[in-house]
Design a protein around this motif. Structure first.
Motif, PDB file in Angstrom:
ATOM      1  N   GLU A   2       0.946  -1.322   0.036  1.00  0.00           N
ATOM      2  CA  GLU A   2       0.039   0.086  -0.082  1.00  0.00           C
ATOM      3  C   GLU A   2       0.778   1.256   0.002  1.00  0.00           C
ATOM      4  OE1 GLU A   2      -3.607   0.734   2.029  1.00  0.00           O
ATOM      5  OE2 GLU A   2      -3.848  -1.524   2.465  1.00  0.00           O
ATOM      6  N   PHE A   3       1.877   1.310   0.830  1.00  0.00           N
ATOM      7  CA  PHE A   3       2.559   2.454   0.881  1.00  0.00           C
ATOM      8  C   PHE A   3       3.474   2.767  -0.520  1.00  0.00           C
ATOM      9  CE2 PHE A   3       6.540   4.612   1.278  1.00  0.00           C
ATOM     10  CZ  PHE A   3       6.740   5.282   2.458  1.00  0.00           C
ATOM     11  N   GLY A   4       3.926   1.709  -1.250  1.00  0.00           N
ATOM     12  CA  GLY A   4       4.546   1.736  -2.440  1.00  0.00           C
ATOM     13  C   GLY A   4       3.360   2.234  -3.464  1.00  0.00           C
ATOM     14  N   THR A   5       2.172   1.971  -3.433  1.00  0.00           N
ATOM     15  CA  THR A   5       1.329   2.331  -4.298  1.00  0.00           C
ATOM     16  C   THR A   5       0.952   3.930  -4.311  1.00  0.00           C
ATOM     17  OG1 THR A   5      -0.156   0.222  -4.304  1.00  0.00           O
ATOM     18  CG2 THR A   5      -1.297   2.319  -5.125  1.00  0.00           C
ATOM     19  N   TRP A   6       0.901   4.576  -3.081  1.00  0.00           N
ATOM     20  CA  TRP A   6       0.768   5.953  -3.281  1.00  0.00           C
ATOM     21  C   TRP A   6       2.268   6.748  -3.157  1.00  0.00           C
ATOM     22  CZ3 TRP A   6       2.547   8.518   1.033  1.00  0.00           C
ATOM     23  CH2 TRP A   6       2.768   7.659   2.095  1.00  0.00           C
ATOM     24  N   PHE A   7       3.234   6.268  -2.361  1.00  0.00           N
ATOM     25  CA  PHE A   7       4.452   6.883  -2.428  1.00  0.00           C
ATOM     26  C   PHE A   7       5.088   6.717  -3.918  1.00  0.00           C
ATOM     27  CE2 PHE A   7       8.789   7.352  -1.247  1.00  0.00           C
ATOM     28  CZ  PHE A   7       8.781   8.183  -0.319  1.00  0.00           C
ATOM     29  N   GLY A   8       4.983   5.542  -4.424  1.00  0.00           N
ATOM     30  CA  GLY A   8       5.714   5.438  -5.773  1.00  0.00           C
ATOM     31  C   GLY A   8       7.003   4.455  -5.481  1.00  0.00           C
ATOM     32  N   VAL A   9       7.001   3.513  -5.016  1.00  0.00           N
ATOM     33  CA  VAL A   9       8.101   2.716  -4.944  1.00  0.00           C
ATOM     34  C   VAL A   9       7.613   1.081  -4.905  1.00  0.00           C
ATOM     35  CG1 VAL A   9       8.090   2.727  -2.474  1.00  0.00           C
ATOM     36  CG2 VAL A   9      10.238   2.126  -3.823  1.00  0.00           C
ATOM     37  N   ARG A  10       8.095   0.225  -5.149  1.00  0.00           N
ATOM     38  CA  ARG A  10       7.783  -1.249  -5.268  1.00  0.00           C
ATOM     39  C   ARG A  10       8.959  -1.739  -4.298  1.00  0.00           C
ATOM     40  NH1 ARG A  10       6.950  -2.322 -10.365  1.00  0.00           N
ATOM     41  NH2 ARG A  10       9.254  -3.029 -10.564  1.00  0.00           N
ATOM     42  N   PHE A  11       8.570  -2.210  -3.356  1.00  0.00           N
ATOM     43  CA  PHE A  11       9.479  -3.159  -2.411  1.00  0.00           C
ATOM     44  C   PHE A  11       9.758  -4.721  -2.439  1.00  0.00           C
ATOM     45  CE2 PHE A  11       8.479   0.789   0.119  1.00  0.00           C
ATOM     46  CZ  PHE A  11       9.853   1.513   0.545  1.00  0.00           C
ATOM     47  N   ASP A  12      10.655  -5.175  -1.958  1.00  0.00           N
ATOM     48  CA  ASP A  12      11.032  -6.525  -2.009  1.00  0.00           C
ATOM     49  C   ASP A  12      10.513  -7.450  -0.855  1.00  0.00           C
ATOM     50  OD1 ASP A  12      12.754  -5.783  -0.002  1.00  0.00           O
ATOM     51  OD2 ASP A  12      14.605  -6.415  -1.159  1.00  0.00           O
ATOM     52  N   GLY A  13       9.917  -6.762  -0.043  1.00  0.00           N
ATOM     53  CA  GLY A  13       9.556  -7.638   1.278  1.00  0.00           C
ATOM     54  C   GLY A  13       8.591  -6.595   2.171  1.00  0.00           C
ATOM     55  N   PRO A  14       7.924  -7.387   3.320  1.00  0.00           N
ATOM     56  CA  PRO A  14       6.973  -6.346   4.274  1.00  0.00           C
ATOM     57  C   PRO A  14       8.001  -5.589   4.978  1.00  0.00           C
ATOM     58  CG  PRO A  14       7.495  -8.737   4.892  1.00  0.00           C
ATOM     59  CD  PRO A  14       8.130  -8.601   3.663  1.00  0.00           C
ATOM     60  N   PHE A  15       7.272  -4.454   5.615  1.00  0.00           N
ATOM     61  CA  PHE A  15       7.780  -3.892   6.586  1.00  0.00           C
ATOM     62  C   PHE A  15       7.980  -4.241   8.065  1.00  0.00           C
ATOM     63  CE2 PHE A  15       5.986   0.338   4.380  1.00  0.00           C
ATOM     64  CZ  PHE A  15       7.269   0.292   3.589  1.00  0.00           C
ATOM     65  N   ALA A  16       8.903  -4.224   8.890  1.00  0.00           N
ATOM     66  CA  ALA A  16       9.101  -5.017  10.133  1.00  0.00           C
ATOM     67  C   ALA A  16      10.110  -4.253  10.701  1.00  0.00           C
ATOM     68  CB  ALA A  16       9.353  -6.102   9.905  1.00  0.00           C
ATOM     69  N   PRO A  17      10.033  -3.870  11.868  1.00  0.00           N
ATOM     70  CA  PRO A  17      11.242  -3.216  12.657  1.00  0.00           C
ATOM     71  C   PRO A  17      12.496  -3.892  12.604  1.00  0.00           C
ATOM     72  CG  PRO A  17       9.282  -3.402  13.927  1.00  0.00           C
ATOM     73  CD  PRO A  17       9.102  -4.275  12.572  1.00  0.00           C
ATOM     74  N   GLY A  18      13.468  -3.256  12.063  1.00  0.00           N
ATOM     75  CA  GLY A  18      14.997  -3.531  11.732  1.00  0.00           C
ATOM     76  C   GLY A  18      14.944  -4.372  10.347  1.00  0.00           C
ATOM     77  N   ALA A  19      13.963  -4.372   9.445  1.00  0.00           N
ATOM     78  CA  ALA A  19      14.088  -4.684   8.227  1.00  0.00           C
ATOM     79  C   ALA A  19      14.795  -3.800   7.340  1.00  0.00           C
ATOM     80  CB  ALA A  19      12.917  -5.153   7.796  1.00  0.00           C
ATOM     81  N   SER A  20      15.881  -4.134   6.478  1.00  0.00           N
ATOM     82  CA  SER A  20      16.243  -3.568   5.378  1.00  0.00           C
ATOM     83  C   SER A  20      15.592  -4.014   4.144  1.00  0.00           C
ATOM     84  CB  SER A  20      18.043  -3.787   5.415  1.00  0.00           C
ATOM     85  OG  SER A  20      18.571  -3.278   6.405  1.00  0.00           O
ATOM     86  N   LEU A  21      15.073  -2.972   3.561  1.00  0.00           N
ATOM     87  CA  LEU A  21      14.370  -3.414   2.427  1.00  0.00           C
ATOM     88  C   LEU A  21      14.700  -2.421   1.146  1.00  0.00           C
ATOM     89  CD1 LEU A  21      10.988  -2.904   4.152  1.00  0.00           C
ATOM     90  CD2 LEU A  21      11.348  -4.779   2.892  1.00  0.00           C
ATOM     91  N   ARG A  22      14.786  -3.437   0.198  1.00  0.00           N
ATOM     92  CA  ARG A  22      15.362  -2.778  -1.352  1.00  0.00           C
ATOM     93  C   ARG A  22      14.005  -2.634  -2.226  1.00  0.00           C
ATOM     94  NH1 ARG A  22      20.455  -2.425  -3.144  1.00  0.00           N
ATOM     95  NH2 ARG A  22      19.668  -2.524  -5.025  1.00  0.00           N
ATOM     96  N   GLY A  23      13.994  -1.793  -2.968  1.00  0.00           N
ATOM     97  CA  GLY A  23      12.883  -1.575  -3.902  1.00  0.00           C
ATOM     98  C   GLY A  23      13.176  -0.546  -5.196  1.00  0.00           C
TER      99      GLY A  23
END
Length: 165
Positions: free
Chosen positions: A28-49
């Protein structure tokens, strides 16, 4: 005026739980913000998109097009349900041949607060004074404008989602 911190506020007329989901569900964040992530948000997670134009505002999507496909990396710091979501990133890290990994990051904090007519969303980005001087002013200016657009994007996204529901 501070050079270290950007703060934007917007009154959202949607249930707090719904706003929280729009902020903390990576898709959902990616839809409005304009980014496609490689996984879910979680504390401590490093995400690429990768940057993909937003689907909620054609004008903003057009402004995002030159950056389409560029890498986008965040590290989630905190997720205090329906209250605070924060992550770190390298601000305005858009030059394709630059390695930003050794630079300090800035901290983005989304806070939700119940107010009389809805929910106040406050977005704060801080830590610009630690960014290398050669990039600092440009990154601050770009993100000052960017966060102004972003708060309207989530507002439009939530309004459109309410119409669809």
């Amino acid at each position: 005026m501070t050079t270290d911190r950007i703060e934007k506020k917007i009154l959202l007329r949607a249930p707090r739980q719904r706003i929280w989901r729009a902020l903390t569900d990576a898709a959902e964040f990616g839809t409005w913000f304009g980014v496609r992530f490689d996984g879910p948000f979680a504390p401590g997670a490093s995400l690429r998109g990768v940057i993909v134009p937003t689907t909620v505002d054609a004008e903003v999507a057009k402004a995002q097009q030159p950056y389409e496909g560029k890498p986008f990396e965040i590290t989630v710091e905190r997720m205090d349900p329906e209250r605070l979501f924060s992550f770190r990133w390298h601000p305005y890290a858009v030059e394709p041949d630059v390695d930003y990994s050794a630079e300090p990051t800035t901290l983005i904090v989304f806070t939700l607060e119940e107010v009389a007519n809805g929910v106040m969303l406050t977005v704060t980005e801080s830590g610009f004074d630690r960014i290398p001087l050669a990039r600092r002013a440009e990154a601050f200016k770009a993100n000052e404008q960017g966060w102004g657009m972003v708060v309207t994007l989530i507002e439009k996204y939530l309004a459109n989602a309410a119409q669809v529901a």
